[in-house]
Design a protein around this motif. Structure first.
Motif, mmCIF file in Angstrom:
data_model
loop_
_atom_site.group_PDB
_atom_site.id
_atom_site.type_symbol
_atom_site.label_atom_id
_atom_site.label_comp_id
_atom_site.label_asym_id
_atom_site.label_seq_id
_atom_site.Cartn_x
_atom_site.Cartn_y
_atom_site.Cartn_z
ATOM 1 N N UNK A 199 0.839 -1.208 0.000
ATOM 2 C CA UNK A 199 0.000 0.000 0.000
ATOM 3 C C UNK A 199 0.868 1.251 0.000
ATOM 4 N N UNK A 200 0.506 2.199 -0.885
ATOM 5 C CA UNK A 200 1.290 3.440 -0.979
ATOM 6 C C UNK A 200 0.418 4.683 -0.861
ATOM 7 N N UNK A 201 -0.828 4.503 -0.403
ATOM 8 C CA UNK A 201 -1.675 5.652 -0.121
ATOM 9 C C UNK A 201 -2.678 5.273 0.965
ATOM 10 N N UNK A 202 -3.366 6.268 1.503
ATOM 11 C CA UNK A 202 -4.253 6.042 2.643
ATOM 12 C C UNK A 202 -5.379 5.070 2.324
ATOM 13 N N UNK A 203 -5.964 5.214 1.133
ATOM 14 C CA UNK A 203 -7.110 4.381 0.781
ATOM 15 C C UNK A 203 -6.730 2.902 0.667
ATOM 16 N N UNK A 204 -5.637 2.607 -0.057
ATOM 17 C CA UNK A 204 -5.224 1.206 -0.209
ATOM 18 C C UNK A 204 -4.801 0.620 1.134
ATOM 19 N N UNK A 205 -4.197 1.449 1.993
ATOM 20 C CA UNK A 205 -3.813 0.998 3.336
ATOM 21 C C UNK A 205 -5.054 0.658 4.158
ATOM 22 N N UNK A 206 -6.083 1.504 4.080
ATOM 23 C CA UNK A 206 -7.310 1.289 4.847
ATOM 24 C C UNK A 206 -8.005 -0.001 4.433
ATOM 25 N N UNK A 207 -8.067 -0.249 3.121
ATOM 26 C CA UNK A 207 -8.715 -1.465 2.627
ATOM 27 C C UNK A 207 -7.937 -2.706 3.065
ATOM 28 N N UNK A 208 -6.605 -2.658 2.932
ATOM 29 C CA UNK A 208 -5.779 -3.805 3.315
ATOM 30 C C UNK A 208 -5.908 -4.102 4.808
ATOM 31 N N UNK A 209 -5.946 -3.053 5.639
ATOM 32 C CA UNK A 209 -6.088 -3.253 7.082
ATOM 33 C C UNK A 209 -7.432 -3.897 7.411
ATOM 34 N N UNK A 210 -8.483 -3.424 6.741
ATOM 35 C CA UNK A 210 -9.811 -3.985 6.994
ATOM 36 C C UNK A 210 -9.861 -5.465 6.631
ATOM 37 N N UNK A 211 -9.248 -5.819 5.499
ATOM 38 C CA UNK A 211 -9.264 -7.217 5.063
ATOM 39 C C UNK A 211 -8.362 -8.083 5.930
ATOM 40 N N UNK A 212 -7.221 -7.542 6.367
ATOM 41 C CA UNK A 212 -6.318 -8.319 7.195
ATOM 42 C C UNK A 212 -6.942 -8.603 8.566
ATOM 43 N N UNK A 213 -7.781 -7.679 9.026
ATOM 44 C CA UNK A 213 -8.462 -7.880 10.308
ATOM 45 C C UNK A 213 -9.703 -8.761 10.158
ATOM 46 N N UNK A 214 -9.985 -9.213 8.931
ATOM 47 C CA UNK A 214 -11.040 -10.196 8.725
ATOM 48 C C UNK A 214 -12.374 -9.648 8.287
ATOM 49 N N UNK A 215 -12.439 -8.354 7.907
ATOM 50 C CA UNK A 215 -13.703 -7.764 7.502
ATOM 51 C C UNK A 215 -14.346 -8.493 6.335
ATOM 52 N N UNK A 216 -13.582 -8.732 5.286
ATOM 53 C CA UNK A 216 -14.103 -9.392 4.089
ATOM 54 C C UNK A 216 -14.357 -10.874 4.344
ATOM 55 N N UNK A 217 -13.374 -11.549 4.934
ATOM 56 C CA UNK A 217 -13.508 -12.994 5.135
ATOM 57 C C UNK A 217 -14.627 -13.316 6.125
ATOM 58 N N UNK A 218 -14.857 -12.443 7.114
ATOM 59 C CA UNK A 218 -15.956 -12.681 8.061
ATOM 60 C C UNK A 218 -17.306 -12.609 7.359
ATOM 61 N N UNK A 219 -17.430 -11.650 6.428
ATOM 62 C CA UNK A 219 -18.680 -11.510 5.684
ATOM 63 C C UNK A 219 -18.927 -12.745 4.821
ATOM 64 N N UNK A 220 -17.886 -13.216 4.159
ATOM 65 C CA UNK A 220 -18.004 -14.418 3.330
ATOM 66 C C UNK A 220 -18.290 -15.648 4.188
ATOM 67 N N UNK A 221 -17.611 -15.743 5.340
ATOM 68 C CA UNK A 221 -17.791 -16.906 6.217
ATOM 69 C C UNK A 221 -19.221 -16.989 6.736
ATOM 70 N N UNK A 222 -19.821 -15.823 7.069
ATOM 71 C CA UNK A 222 -21.204 -15.823 7.559
ATOM 72 C C UNK A 222 -22.170 -16.333 6.484
ATOM 73 N N UNK A 223 -21.977 -15.835 5.243
ATOM 74 C CA UNK A 223 -22.831 -16.288 4.141
ATOM 75 C C UNK A 223 -22.663 -17.791 3.910
#
Length: 462
Positions: free
Chosen positions: A140-164
């Motif tokens: 990540x080389x900007x705030x937006x890409x850093x924010x998305x990567x942090x959210x996914x690394x903390x499980x935001x995306x995978x938790x949503x998929x796991x619930x479904x």
């Protein structure tokens, strides 16, 4: 799949620095580290608690290599889930190499690319989408890409998929159970609730799929082509945007013979600006090549900035409008920003006339740095940053996007099958395929080839 040997690698960037960190992971990590580490307090590190720091020396018999700080992490409470040791030494390249060679002699082997994170995945410390987010976070080389990567690394995306996946799996189990009692003609799965679940899954999948358009440009940057005739100020505008003399500026038409690219972060979003050769009829062979490249760059760009000399608009108004229409017709699907440069040479009446004649015209003076901030705001309007502000899940990974598309196709097949009244055994086939594609994202379903492709893109020490 999990290798039992102990690996070592440089975890910090290669080259000289104030300090360097060497990482060791594996069943024998602590034992091997103890064989080369002498604590200043005389402690035996094999008997120390996890998550402790120890000051001492790295030495081989009587030869001392460096005074270091050793960090101790006992499995499973470590990044990899294995015994892990990190050695913080002085950043001399010579010291780094000497310690690594010593550890190799003591029984370690050099880690492969991404092997520490691969072990974290295989040991259940991260799922696959979180592991991929680690690489995105490093890149990540900007705030937006850093924010998305942090959210996914903390499980935001995978938790949503796991619930479904879990909800779908519960219903799938009931459908499979019906197959065991097919002769008795009973239904264990409430079809109304199941159809509601499928509709909800379809809605979430479509939202995640749609987010990829935003996520992809945030991750990779938004290419913006600056085009127009020679001497309208394209290079001056690029310099004004970047706030540096990046492109050569002169009054000679055709000065820019090749494309010039540079990046700028605006409100956390990366934009890659491309200054192109002026578009005109020319017999100059080199300039013609540059003009051909201009059209190639427009094809690659996601936003096109068409720049013209506003001071010449009163004289060449109709000709400029014709050129604008040509660009629109040639690239109808690309957002087009129409910029009138050299606005400092216009009277207020001429400015009003230009804005009236060309809808959505933005007047700037690149030389005077006037209107440049308004241009940046216009560029930001092409990016849906609302999802970022609301902390919504945004898909940035092409592999995830592909699996989501396939999962959606299977969910829609199940919906169609239920409306058509097909048998439970055929429904079960499509449900299994949907579950398979969900599992591909988080790594519940994986194979050695897939893992090899993913982790080969990591740096060695991660």
């Amino acid at each position: 799949m999990i290798s039992q040997d102990t690996i070592v690698a440089l975890a910090t960037a290669s080259g000289a620095g104030a300090i360097a960190i060497l990482r060791i992971s594996g069943a024998d990590a602590i034992t091997i580290a103890a064989s080369v580490f002498q604590s200043v307090s005389g402690k035996d590190i094999t008997r120390q608690k996890s998550h402790t720091l120890h000051l001492g020396h790295i030495q081989d018999d009587t030869k001392i290599y460096d005074q270091v700080l050793l960090s101790l992490f006992k499995g499973p409470n470590s990044y990899t889930g294995e015994n892990t040791v990190e050695i913080s030494c002085h950043g001399s390249v010579y010291i780094q190499q000497q310690i690594i060679q010593l550890l190799l002699r003591k029984g370690c082997r050099m880690a492969n690319a991404g092997e520490f994170t691969l072990r974290a995945f295989l040991n259940g410390k991260l799922d696959l989408s979180q592991a991929e987010a680690v690489a995105d976070l490093i890149a990540s080389d900007n705030e937006a890409s850093h924010q998305i990567a942090m959210q996914q690394m903390r499980g935001g995306f995978s938790n949503e998929i796991a619930r479904l996946r879990e909800e779908l799996l519960n219903f799938a189990s009931l459908i499979e159970l019906e197959l065991d009692f097919a002769e008795e003609d009973v239904e264990f799965a409430d079809r109304t609730q199941f159809f509601e679940l499928l509709s909800r899954i379809e809605f979430v999948l479509k939202r995640l799929i749609d987010s990829f358009a935003v996520g992809n440009v945030i991750k990779n940057g938004i290419p913006v082509a600056i085009v127009g005739e020679p001497n309208v100020g394209k290079s001056t505008l690029l310099n004004a945007l970047l706030n540096e003399e990046r492109a050569i500026v002169s009054d000679i038409a055709g000065t820019t013979r090749d494309t010039i690219e540079d990046e700028l972060v605006i409100s956390g979003i990366g934009f890659r600006f491309i200054d192109t050769a002026g578009i005109r009829e020319t017999e100059d062979v080199v300039e013609s090549i540059g003009i051909r490249k201009t059209f190639e760059k427009i094809e690659q760009a996601q936003v096109v900035v068409y720049l013209f000399d506003a001071s010449q608009f009163a004289v060449e108004g109709s000709g400029i409008r014709v050129e604008i229409e040509k660009i629109k017709n040639q690239f109808p699907l690309k957002p087009l920003l129409i910029i009138g440069n050299k606005a400092d040479k216009l009277t207020d009446a001429q400015k009003a006339q230009a804005v009236n004649d060309i809808p959505q015209l933005l007047l700037v003076s690149a030389k005077e740095n006037s209107g440049v901030e308004d241009l940046k705001e216009k560029l930001l309007s092409f990016v849906n940053t609302g999802a970022l502000r609301n902390n919504e899940t945004i898909v940035t990974n092409t592999r995830h996007y592909d699996s989501l598309i396939k999962a959606l196709e299977e969910i829609q097949k199940v919906q169609f099958g239920m409306r058509s009244g097909i048998s439970a055994d055929l429904l079960a086939i499509d449900i299994r395929q949907a579950l398979y594609h969900f599992g591909e994202i988080t790594g519940s379903v994986s194979n050695d080839e897939l893992l090899g492709n993913i982790f080969a893109n990591f740096c060695i020490g991660k």
